[in-house]
Design a protein around this motif. Structure first.
Motif, short mmCIF file in Angstrom:
data_model
loop_
_atom_site.label_atom_id
_atom_site.label_comp_id
_atom_site.label_asym_id
_atom_site.label_seq_id
_atom_site.Cartn_x
_atom_site.Cartn_y
_atom_site.Cartn_z
N THR A 37 -16.59 -5.68 3.35
CA THR A 37 -17.62 -6.19 2.46
C THR A 37 -18.07 -5.17 1.43
N ALA A 38 -17.50 -3.93 1.47
CA ALA A 38 -18.03 -2.86 0.63
C ALA A 38 -17.86 -3.13 -0.86
N ALA B 117 0.83 -1.21 0.00
CA ALA B 117 0.00 0.00 0.00
C ALA B 117 0.86 1.26 0.00
N TRP B 118 1.92 1.29 0.82
CA TRP B 118 2.75 2.49 0.92
C TRP B 118 3.49 2.77 -0.40
N ALA C 8 -9.30 3.00 11.28
CA ALA C 8 -10.56 2.25 11.30
C ALA C 8 -11.77 3.16 11.11
N ARG C 9 -11.66 4.45 11.46
CA ARG C 9 -12.81 5.37 11.35
C ARG C 9 -13.05 5.81 9.91
N HIS C 10 -12.08 5.61 9.05
CA HIS C 10 -12.19 6.15 7.69
C HIS C 10 -12.15 5.08 6.60
N LEU C 11 -11.93 3.82 6.96
CA LEU C 11 -11.85 2.77 5.95
C LEU C 11 -13.22 2.17 5.71
N ASP D 16 -6.05 3.38 -4.76
CA ASP D 16 -7.41 2.87 -4.91
C ASP D 16 -7.82 2.17 -3.62
N ASP D 17 -9.08 2.33 -3.25
CA ASP D 17 -9.56 1.76 -1.99
C ASP D 17 -9.39 0.26 -1.95
#
Length: 777
Positions: free
Chosen positions: A552-553, A510-511, A545-548, A521-522
């Protein structure tokens, strides 16, 4: 000279003689000539090692002690303590590595001669490797004379001073050594750098020498800043009187280095010391150190302002003309870090003892990389004294935001576009008192990524710590984004640590993708690059965790389908393993009761060996806990090092928990063999010619059997394993029962797996229905 200064405890005597501690107590009572205590306490006395060895030899009780154990006993019994002894041993090992012929000459002859010659020989290695004593340029100070050598660590020393021409041969001989620290490195130590007053009396400011041309580090990046605060040299040269009682230890260390190598010898002794004192240090796992170094990338100049014993710097891949800078508030740890790094690779090492925030040793340094595991939750970090410090470029940290002070210190010591990676508590990402600084870090493009680690990645193990990746900003993009990564899914049961291979792969992938283009990309449930503008609300909460989006999205339906298929396969396996219909005992010739025996009787008769757990021993081996036995999981525990021998499991052993009142016994298999037996466990090792292990484990799980063998006198139910009963059956009959018990174990394991998959499917269905990725049809 005999090693009269080295002391040894009763446990150490037992290891020397190859007996238990009870035997040592008996010798003290029965033999009037047994050596008298020379130290310790009344309940835990210590004895002169030389006297003990002499008495054991006369009595014919001295076992053949491995060289490692003898050197370790000499180190822990050193009159100045094991840490000081480690520093002396490290200095000698560095001399052996750099100038082996000088060591051979100095160590020849008596201990007195060696102690007289070593200070000069050590000075010839310590000063070139760790910096010259004379000041050259702003921010460099003359160290006080210690044992005839003004050993000081100067940030202004050029990297070319690592080896003098006279040392060329020795350096060439050691150039094939392993690279600096890998995953095998010892756990690191990080201590608070915030307890010492800014002006210590160990150094004084000295004007630059007009006859010597200045050679500052990274000249192109240097800025005009005030001189560095006074600080203590990391590795002073030991004096002759200090080395005289250390001579036997140094000779043993040299012998061990001939067997293992200089670096490996120091790592062994340091690792034993850290394992023996787990509560004194905050550990940084080597896997985490490696991840932090890889996030930062290759570097020529690296700083760790809270270095401990140097594991973070040791994880950096060595490069030609590389310079490593370290500072720690504890002088002993700064010295150990310097020696450890110098023994690992031929790079320039500059290590200093001093309070980093109050008395920064390297104000002119502009490093390519800063790595740091700072002390957490420090209130006495210098808030009152440092209100107008120029390092607070992004805002003055509140008293309870010491971690944000370390973040800004790291940024202040970076070169333009340099990278810093810090281990942070999760509260630093969301505390309201730090929201203004977090906001400014985001606006100016200094904070690049926040990575949430799994629980158990580093102490405190019950908190999912964060990694912050920062970069000295050159320019800010029009619409900057921040990478947020959550690796919590890679946590494992128990205290064995997370799945580091999965953590490392996910974070680095990811980095590196984000670092190339500034966005990502998400990856639902794992990683997302968030526009800075979305984070600049009243809270500026950076917790990933508050922004991911939930896992299942994006492909939740496919994932749930895979989980459902695995659950179906497990349920089919469970059906195949379901026990057959009960066969009632209707044979009239079959006895209604077997003749019984107890575990205690079997142990006395030699049919099995009974051992209890609870000692960690000296080897760092996974520990099988009572929780592991009850849950059917792999060994996950930790035990402090002990002078007593650890009990290691073998295939076919039966392990029984003795607390809690449950009826459980587990046969050791390939997944648990070789583990240390933990506390509250009893191990039964049956003679295969007399007892079948599955037969033994199966009958020990009987409810009635456990009830009659348990004690209910206290608040906790305790099982007396010796009172557990077994029927007296021939071995062939035992094996018939054992096969049935083993089938029940397989069925039980399949049920556990089905339960876990079922929970995962239910949770995923709830998430999918509530976020719209799964339809109700």
């Amino acid at each position: 000279m005999q090693d009269n200064a080295t002391e040894v405890t009763a446990a150490g005597i037992a290891r020397l003689a190859g007996v238990g501690r009870a035997a040592v107590s008996n010798w003290r009572r029965r033999h009037a000539d047994f050596p008298k205590p020379v130290g310790g306490t009344e309940t835990s006395p210590s004895f002169a090692l030389a006297d003990v060895e002499s008495w054991l030899r006369e009595q014919g009780k001295l076992a053949e002690v491995p060289l490692r154990e003898r050197v370790w006993q000499q180190l822990v019994g050193h009159p100045e303590g094991p840490v000081t002894a480690l520093v002396y041993a490290g200095c000698a090992l560095l001399l052996i590595q750099e100038r082996p012929t000088v060591w051979l000459d100095a160590s020849a002859g008596s201990d007195e001669r060696m102690a007289a010659m070593l200070p000069g020989a050590l000075e010839g290695v310590i000063v070139p490797r760790f910096g010259a004593a004379r000041g050259r340029g702003r921010g460099v100070h003359r160290g006080r004379e210690v044992g005839g050598a003004a050993a000081v660590n100067s940030p202004g020393s050029a990297s070319g001073s690592v080896n003098t021409p006279a040392e060329g041969a020795a350096a060439a001989a050691t150039s094939g050594m392993s690279a600096v620290n890998s995953a095998s490195a010892v756990n690191a130590v990080n201590t608070a750098n915030t307890q010492t007053a800014p002006n210590t009396p160990n150094a004084v400011n000295t004007p630059a020498d007009p006859t010597t041309p200045p050679t500052p580090v990274n000249t192109a990046r240097a800025v005009d800043t005030p001189p560095a605060a006074n600080n203590t040299p990391a590795v002073p040269t030991p004096t002759g009187p200090q080395l005289l009682p250390t001579a036997p230890l140094l000779r043993g260390v040299a012998d061990l280095a001939a067997e293992l190598g200089t670096r490996e010898t120091f790592e062994f002794l340091l690792g034993r010391h850290l394992d023996a004192n787990p509560r004194q240090y905050t550990l940084t796992p080597p896997e985490l150190a490696r991840l932090m170094a890889e996030l930062a990338g290759p570097a020529g100049t690296v700083l760790d302002p809270a270095c401990g014993t140097g594991t973070l710097l040791g994880a950096v891949a060595p490069r030609p003309e590389q310079q490593l800078y370290a500072q720690d508030n504890a002088p002993d740890l700064a010295a150990l870090a310097a020696l450890r790094l110098a023994l690992h690779a031929q790079v320039a090492v500059r290590a200093t003892a001093g309070d980093t925030l109050r008395a920064d040793a390297y104000p002119e340094l502009r490093a390519d990389v800063v790595l740091c595991h700072p002390p957490f939750n420090e209130r006495n970090w210098g808030h009152d004294e440092l209100a107008y410090d120029p390092r607070w470029e992004y805002g003055f940290p509140a008293r309870n935001e010491s971690e944000l002070a370390w973040v800004q210190h790291a940024l202040a010591r970076l070169a333009d576009a340099g990278t810093a990676v810090l281990l942070m508590p999760p509260a630093a990402a969301s505390r309201r008192s730090g929201r203004r600084i977090r906001a400014d870090l985001l606006r100016r493009g200094a904070l690049k990524a926040v990575v949430a680690l799994p629980i158990g990645a580093a102490p405190p193990y019950n908190i999912p710590l964060h990694l912050w990746v920062l970069r000295r900003p050159e320019r800010v993009l029009g619409q900057p984004e921040v990478l947020l990564v959550d690796t919590g899914r890679f946590a494992t049961e128990g205290r064995g640590g997370p799945d580091w291979q999965a953590v490392r792969g996910a974070v680095l992938d990811a980095w590196r993708a984000f670092d190339r283009v500034g966005r990502l990309d998400d990856e639902p449930g794992l990683a997302r690059s968030v526009p800075v503008i979305e984070l600049l609300d009243d809270d500026v909460d950076l917790a990933p965790a508050r922004h991911l989006p939930p896992a299942t999205a994006a492909d939740g339906a496919d994932e749930l389908t895979a989980v459902r298929e695995r659950l179906g396969e497990t349920l089919r396996l469970t059906a195949d393993l379901t026990p057959p219909p009960v066969d009632h005992a209707t044979d009239p010739d079959r006895p209604t009761r077997w003749p019984l025996t107890t575990i205690g009787e079997l142990a006395r008769g030699g049919a099995l060996v009974m051992r209890t757990g609870g000692n960690g021993g000296h080897a760092r081996v996974p520990v099988l806990t009572d929780h592991d036995v009850l849950a059917g999981t792999a060994p996950s525990g930790l035990l402090p090092e002990s002078d007593e021998e650890a009990v290691l499991t073998e295939a076919g052993d039966v392990v029984v928990p003795v607390l809690g009142g449950g009826s459980m016994a587990r046969v050791i298999d390939d997944g648990t063999v070789g583990a240390v037996l933990g506390r509250s466990l009893v191990l039964l090792r049956p003679d295969p010619a007399a007892l079948d292990p599955w037969f033994l484990a199966g009958f020990l799980r009987g409810t009635a059997n456990n009830r009659q063998a348990s004690s209910y006198a206290s608040t906790a139910t305790r099982l007396d394993v010796r009172r557990l009963q077994l029927p007296r059956l021939p071995l062939d009959e035992q094996r018939r029962y054992g096969a049935r018990f083993r089938a029940l174990e397989d069925f039980e394991r399949a049920l556990r797996q089905a339960g876990r998959l079922g929970e995962q499917l239910v949770r995923g269905m709830y998430d999918g229905l509530t976020d719209g990725t799964v339809m109700p049809e």
